[in-house]
Design an enzyme around this catalytic site. Structure first.
Site, short mmCIF file in Angstrom:
data_model
loop_
_atom_site.label_atom_id
_atom_site.label_comp_id
_atom_site.label_asym_id
_atom_site.label_seq_id
_atom_site.Cartn_x
_atom_site.Cartn_y
_atom_site.Cartn_z
N ASP A 1 0.85 -1.18 0.00
CA ASP A 1 0.00 0.00 0.00
C ASP A 1 0.88 1.23 0.00
O ASP A 1 1.45 1.63 1.00
CB ASP A 1 -0.96 -0.05 1.19
CG ASP A 1 -1.95 -1.18 0.99
OD1 ASP A 1 -2.78 -1.04 0.09
OD2 ASP A 1 -1.86 -2.19 1.68
N THR A 2 0.96 1.82 -1.18
CA THR A 2 2.00 2.76 -1.53
C THR A 2 1.43 3.80 -2.47
O THR A 2 0.48 3.53 -3.20
CB THR A 2 3.16 2.01 -2.23
OG1 THR A 2 3.64 0.99 -1.37
CG2 THR A 2 4.29 2.93 -2.63
N THR A 3 2.01 4.99 -2.48
CA THR A 3 1.67 5.96 -3.52
C THR A 3 2.92 6.35 -4.27
O THR A 3 3.99 6.49 -3.69
CB THR A 3 0.98 7.21 -2.93
OG1 THR A 3 0.44 7.99 -3.99
CG2 THR A 3 1.94 8.05 -2.10
N SER A 29 5.16 5.27 1.33
CA SER A 29 4.34 4.11 1.67
C SER A 29 4.19 3.89 3.16
O SER A 29 5.07 4.23 3.95
CB SER A 29 4.98 2.85 1.05
OG SER A 29 4.28 1.69 1.41
#
Length: 520
Positions: A333-335, A352
């Site tokens: 779960d990362t941007t 993240s």
């Protein structure tokens, strides 16, 4: 400015219009992303960045991944009844590196004030924003974790539930944290009020954090590792990042006529998947924090070694195992976001929490969740990635940069262990198949989240004839939707130095956008 939310991309584009450097825009977008997609990222997580400085034509890397507390160890956790690294709770938390990363980037390259940079995030946190469809689904899936912690419930489950798509969400606690960063810089999180909230949170839950664990942490400037793939120089962050797997894959693939075979053919996909197994086996075996063990980077990136590894690929058959073990199987779960300014400076930035809402632990009144990057450590004391005090775990998050002649491309694809194989597919789409940025991101992708075996996930846009060709070679296909979140979502920017023109692209698998600098 390309980011996974139009609000974040807009914030970065406005900072550019106000005279900010590309790093200022990237920080602004990142701050907004931590608000609008709090499960993915935020000030409680880690950060990596690659910066191309146009004036000097140099490439800089930043490792803002945090370390474990000095008081933790394998023994510290085993006496508390644990036989492996926990994936949630305070013992999975490492020091959040993101804000130290913001400060390092800003100090070295920034032009705008922190007040200007963080103004959009603060305003959206105070006034609220409508939750997007993708984010609402991710949020809903995290309800059991959030319900397990009082502060998490208060912050992220208003009215006792997760917000629905289109519902306005506010986070005044995060606005207060961001205002403290405007006023006091990194001291706010590592030495000031926010640090005290983190330490109280750790103490209340039996964690090992001390004030020194926070105050003595600093992001580190590093020299990116690189290889040349068919005339393009490709850059990744060195270990403790998994970025080296990208370069190992590219070196292996250079021995095969991928361009002649065509994009998305069974021959091409089979070779990519098998190269992935080999590269990931090396990465899993060798990569850890280089301050604790020697990572053989030069040997792993040797073209001669790549040719030896390439010889192991059987064109007719998928191999079951390549001698690698398994690592924790989070989706990641990362941007990821990227920015390019009028001067041609390019920033490739990834940030993240690791798992959805990280550890699930929210310091009282802070407005953010602490990451669970410590969950990637192993209890195998002989392994390079074994848990130890003040150590950084193997990191899945990786930004990327590539250049050739007058072209400069900052890009990345989020998604845990998906990232190196996704990077390679985007690179191959550009280099081997001549796709533009948007086409390269939109093209169907595969992902193999396990390290051994013949299982592989494919988006359904790959034709049935191609899937049949892979099945005949022994691949076990887990068919996904046309645009699957399992293969991650990417963003990209490009600078054409000859034309002095900037480009942007945003992956349709996310809710994001690529937004040009407005005229104010």
């Amino acid at each position: 400015m390309a980011a996974e939310s139009p609000l974040a991309a807009q914030a970065g584009a406005v900072v550019l219009a106000r005279g900010g450097h590309a790093v200022d825009a990237a920080i602004a977008a990142n701050a907004v992303m931590g608000l609008v997609a709090p499960m993915m990222n935020g000030v409680g997580g880690d950060l990596f960045a690659i910066v191309h400085d146009a004036a000097s034509n140099t490439v800089h890397g930043l490792n803002a991944s945090g370390w474990s507390p000095a008081g933790t160890s394998i023994e510290f956790l085993t006496v508390r009844g644990m036989s492996q690294m926990p994936q949630q709770g305070i013992h999975a938390v490492t020091v959040p590196g993101a804000v130290s990363g913001w400060m390092a980037l800003h100090e070295k390259f920034g032009k705008a004030t922190l007040e200007t940079i963080l103004s959009a995030a603060i305003a959206h946190a105070e006034n609220g924003f409508p939750v997007s469809e993708v984010t609402a689904l991710e949020w809903l899936g995290s309800v059991p974790l959030l319900q397990s912690e009082a502060n998490a419930r208060t912050t992220y489950l208003p009215n006792g539930r997760s917000p629905e798509a289109g519902e306005v969400f506010r986070n005044p606690d995060l606005a207060r944290t961001l205002r403290a960063i405007v006023a006091n810089g990194g001291d706010a999180l590592y030495r000031g009020d926010v640090a005290r909230r983190i330490l109280t949170c750790s103490e209340d839950r039996g964690g090992a954090f001390t004030a020194a664990d926070l105050s003595e942490y600093e992001a580190e400037w590093v020299t990116p590792i690189t290889t040349n793939y068919r005339g393009w120089d490709v850059y990744e962050i060195p270990p403790n990042s998994q970025g080296i797997a990208v370069l190992v894959m590219l070196n292996i693939l250079e021995g095969f006529p991928i361009g002649d075979w065509g994009r998305g053919t069974a021959e091409t996909l089979h070779t990519l998947i098998e190269a992935k197994k080999l590269a990931y086996a090396d990465m899993q075996h060798h990569v850890g924090d280089p301050r604790f063990s020697k990572v053989p980077v030069e040997a792993m990136l040797s073209k001669a070694y790549a040719r030896e590894r390439a010889d192991l690929i059987d064109a007719r058959r998928a191999v079951t195992g390549v001698g690698a073990g398994m690592l924790p199987m989070h989706g990641g779960d990362t941007t990821y976001l990227s920015a390019v300014d009028a001067a041609g400076n390019v920033v490739s930035l990834i940030q993240s929490n690791f798992a959805n809402f990280g550890s699930g632990v929210v310091p009282d009144g802070a407005g953010f969740a602490l990451q669970n990057r410590g969950g990637l450590f192993t209890f195998d004391g002989s392994h390079p990635n074994a848990l130890a005090p003040r150590k950084r775990p193997l990191q899945t998050v990786i930004p990327a940069f590539m250049k050739r002649d007058h072209l400069r491309v900052g890009f990345g694809v989020m998604g845990g262990w998906n990232q190196p194989q996704a990077h390679v597919q985007v690179i191959s789409n550009i280099v081997d198949h001549g796709l533009n940025l948007q086409q390269a991101l939109e093209a169907p992708r595969f992902v193999k989240l396990t390290f051994a075996g013949t299982d592989v996930m494919l988006e359904s846009r790959f034709p049935e004839s191609v899937r049949d060709g892979l099945t005949r070679r022994g691949h076990e296909i887990d068919l996904q939707g046309e645009f699957s979140n399992m293969v991650g979502g990417g963003q990209a920017v490009m600078r054409d130095e000859r034309a002095k023109v900037n480009y942007g692209a945003s992956d349709p698998r996310k809710d994001g956008a690529a937004i040009p600098e407005p005229i104010l």
